[in-house]
Design a protein around this motif. Structure first.
Motif, PDB file in Angstrom:
ATOM      1  N   LYS A   2       2.250   8.503   4.434  1.00  0.00           N
ATOM      2  CA  LYS A   2       3.019   8.544   3.103  1.00  0.00           C
ATOM      3  C   LYS A   2       3.229   6.878   2.514  1.00  0.00           C
ATOM      4  CE  LYS A   2       5.787  11.821   1.943  1.00  0.00           C
ATOM      5  NZ  LYS A   2       6.646  12.743   1.839  1.00  0.00           N
ATOM      6  N   VAL A   4       5.037   4.584  -0.321  1.00  0.00           N
ATOM      7  CA  VAL A   4       5.874   4.383  -1.105  1.00  0.00           C
ATOM      8  C   VAL A   4       6.145   3.375  -2.044  1.00  0.00           C
ATOM      9  CG1 VAL A   4       7.269   6.391   0.021  1.00  0.00           C
ATOM     10  CG2 VAL A   4       7.781   3.895   0.339  1.00  0.00           C
ATOM     11  N   SER A 182      -2.697   0.466  -1.196  1.00  0.00           N
ATOM     12  CA  SER A 182      -2.316   1.809  -0.492  1.00  0.00           C
ATOM     13  C   SER A 182      -3.159   1.899   0.767  1.00  0.00           C
ATOM     14  CB  SER A 182      -2.396   2.913  -1.486  1.00  0.00           C
ATOM     15  OG  SER A 182      -1.946   4.050  -0.969  1.00  0.00           O
ATOM     16  N   GLU A 186      -2.280   2.667   4.291  1.00  0.00           N
ATOM     17  CA  GLU A 186      -2.465   3.952   5.240  1.00  0.00           C
ATOM     18  C   GLU A 186      -3.354   3.552   6.455  1.00  0.00           C
ATOM     19  OE1 GLU A 186      -3.141   6.262   0.870  1.00  0.00           O
ATOM     20  OE2 GLU A 186      -4.735   5.368   1.731  1.00  0.00           O
ATOM     21  N   SER A 252       4.464   1.755   3.800  1.00  0.00           N
ATOM     22  CA  SER A 252       4.575   2.884   4.425  1.00  0.00           C
ATOM     23  C   SER A 252       6.170   3.362   4.470  1.00  0.00           C
ATOM     24  CB  SER A 252       4.096   2.952   5.813  1.00  0.00           C
ATOM     25  OG  SER A 252       5.061   2.192   6.815  1.00  0.00           O
ATOM     26  N   GLU A 253       6.132   4.903   4.291  1.00  0.00           N
ATOM     27  CA  GLU A 253       7.417   5.547   4.531  1.00  0.00           C
ATOM     28  C   GLU A 253       8.406   5.108   5.806  1.00  0.00           C
ATOM     29  OE1 GLU A 253       9.319   9.716   3.260  1.00  0.00           O
ATOM     30  OE2 GLU A 253       7.694   9.728   4.657  1.00  0.00           O
ATOM     31  N   GLU A 266       7.012   7.590  -4.799  1.00  0.00           N
ATOM     32  CA  GLU A 266       5.847   7.710  -3.929  1.00  0.00           C
ATOM     33  C   GLU A 266       4.457   8.002  -4.760  1.00  0.00           C
ATOM     34  OE1 GLU A 266       3.575  11.337  -1.062  1.00  0.00           O
ATOM     35  OE2 GLU A 266       5.588  11.645  -1.743  1.00  0.00           O
ATOM     36  N   ALA A 268       1.360   9.296  -4.582  1.00  0.00           N
ATOM     37  CA  ALA A 268       1.020  10.534  -3.751  1.00  0.00           C
ATOM     38  C   ALA A 268      -0.501  10.701  -4.032  1.00  0.00           C
ATOM     39  CB  ALA A 268       1.695  11.765  -4.704  1.00  0.00           C
TER      40      ALA A 268
END
Length: 426
Positions: A2, A4, A182, A186, A252-253, A266, A268
């Motif tokens: 996830k 954010v 992102s 990830e 990253s969360e 977030e 998403a």
């Protein structure tokens, strides 16, 4: 993993910071106005940043350590104004995310500068000096004309030593930067990534080129004060160039939780696809595909989207194609999400547009409202739920933000409100 958003910054025609931007959006403040014309047939309207002072903007960031602010002043006090605006928005986001107090190791922080051909205006302004006295061309020119100078200066000031680069996708560059930032997070290449929508310094030739293409509002008119930026209106006359920069911190969360950072939203879902087309014309199929792809990645149905920040530049073909693509994607739910265009307030911030509009979307998502579409009198479609001339309360759980660019670039991102963020039912 996830991803954010933990920090934001912005400098544009209606605000010099995120809190100011939030107020301006709610008020429907417009930064567009006439610009002096010299008879070249270029744009006669623009949304420019007025009264910008790099020294003043840096000094105002009192949350940041004095050493960092002094380092920024030393690194960029003689740089072009466009780079200075980028540095201010990045420093705002850096402080907003609390990275001056608690940050991952320097090589675990990344930097993506979204934009290309960023310094054409600076190059144009240096031509007379070169023509008259080539030997007096400053040595710094060899560095400052390159887009990568933005990466170098920003990383130097903020101490970023992880992966970094520039990305481009014409007017979709901002969203292209968000997608790439992102993906770095990830993939585990970095714990967080600053994505900077870079200020585009257009040259007179580029401005004239857009006017010749028939894409800008007010080109060649003797009465620019009568022209308006009108996204979604039957009288739309073309886009208005906007000056601005914005930055988001993607993290990253797990990293955000470990740092105790506040989660603003977030990221998403997202999608990025080409049309296999070198021309400036938009493509309904390509636009619909990326909106659908972004929602599929986010795991949401069209009926769950509460708000769309449309690309909507106020060009007749562009607005009409996007509305048709929205109709294909949302089907019977087309009347549910609020739809507006931030470009009606700040102009088209070119390469920075996607990041500026992501910041605007997160503000509205968190604060529970949607900003107005100014000058919308006769909508081009009766099915869309366009925001009219005043802000409206809105309970936004999911927001979709579109950016499309010449050359067949289609992008869309989905932002989700964190469970603890306030929302207003309306």
């Amino acid at each position: 993993m996830k991803v954010v958003v933990t920090g934001m910054g912005v400098v544009c025609s209606i605000a010099g910071s995120v809190p100011e931007f939030a107020v301006a959006l709610r008020e429907g403040r417009c930064g567009i106005g006439p610009v002096p014309g010299d008879g070249d047939g270029g744009p006669r309207l623009a949304a420019t940043v007025k009264g910008f002072s790099f020294a003043g903007a840096v000094a105002a960031l009192t949350c940041l350590p004095e050493e960092l602010r002094q380092g920024a002043a030393r690194a960029a006090h003689r740089s072009p104004e466009a780079l200075q605006m980028d540095l201010v928005s990045a420093m705002q986001a850096f402080g907003h995310a609390g990275l001056h107090e608690n940050a991952p190791p320097a090589d675990r922080m990344g930097l993506v500068v979204a934009g290309h051909n960023l310094s054409s205006g600076y190059v144009h302004d240096m031509v007379p000096k070169y023509q008259d006295h080539p030997e007096y061309l400053p040595a710094s020119f060899a560095i400052q004309y390159m887009d990568t100078d933005r990466v170098g200066r920003l990383s130097q000031v903020l101490g970023i030593k992880g992966e970094g680069y520039t990305v481009g996708g014409a007017s979709a560059s901002g969203n292209v930067g968000i997608v790439n930032g992102s993906r770095l997070v990830e993939a585990g290449a970095v714990d967080l990534c600053l994505v900077v929508g870079a200020t585009t310094d257009l040259s007179p030739m580029e401005k004239r080129g857009f006017a010749t293409l028939g894409a800008v509002a007010g080109a060649g008119t003797d009465e620019p004060e009568r022209v308006r930026c009108r996204p979604f209106d039957e009288r739309h006359e073309g886009f208005v160039p906007g000056q601005g920069s914005a930055c988001v911190v993607l993290e990253s969360e797990a990293s955000a939780r470990a740092r105790g950072a506040e989660v603003l939203a977030e990221l998403a879902g997202y999608d990025l696809k080409l049309d296999a087309n070198s021309l400036p014309d938009p493509n309904e199929d390509g636009e619909a595909k990326v909106m659908t792809g972004a929602m599929e990645m986010a795991g949401v149905e069209p009926g769950q989207i509460d708000y769309v920040n449309a690309h909507a530049t106020a060009t007749p073909l562009g607005d009409e194609i996007e509305v048709r693509a929205l109709g294909r994607v949302f089907g019977p739910d087309i009347g549910k999400p609020w739809v507006n265009s931030t470009k009606g307030l700040v102009g088209h911030c070119m390469c920075a547009a996607g990041v500026v509009e992501a910041v605007a979307s997160i503000i509205q998502l968190r604060d529970g409202f949607v900003h107005p579409n100014l000058n919308l009198r006769r909508p081009i479609d009766d099915g869309c739920r366009f925001v009219r001339g005043a802000a409206q309360p809105a309970d936004i759980q999911y927001a979709l933000s579109n950016s499309f660019g010449f050359g067949g670039f289609n992008t869309s991102i989905v932002l989700r409100r964190p469970s603890h963020a306030p929302g207003t039912h309306g």
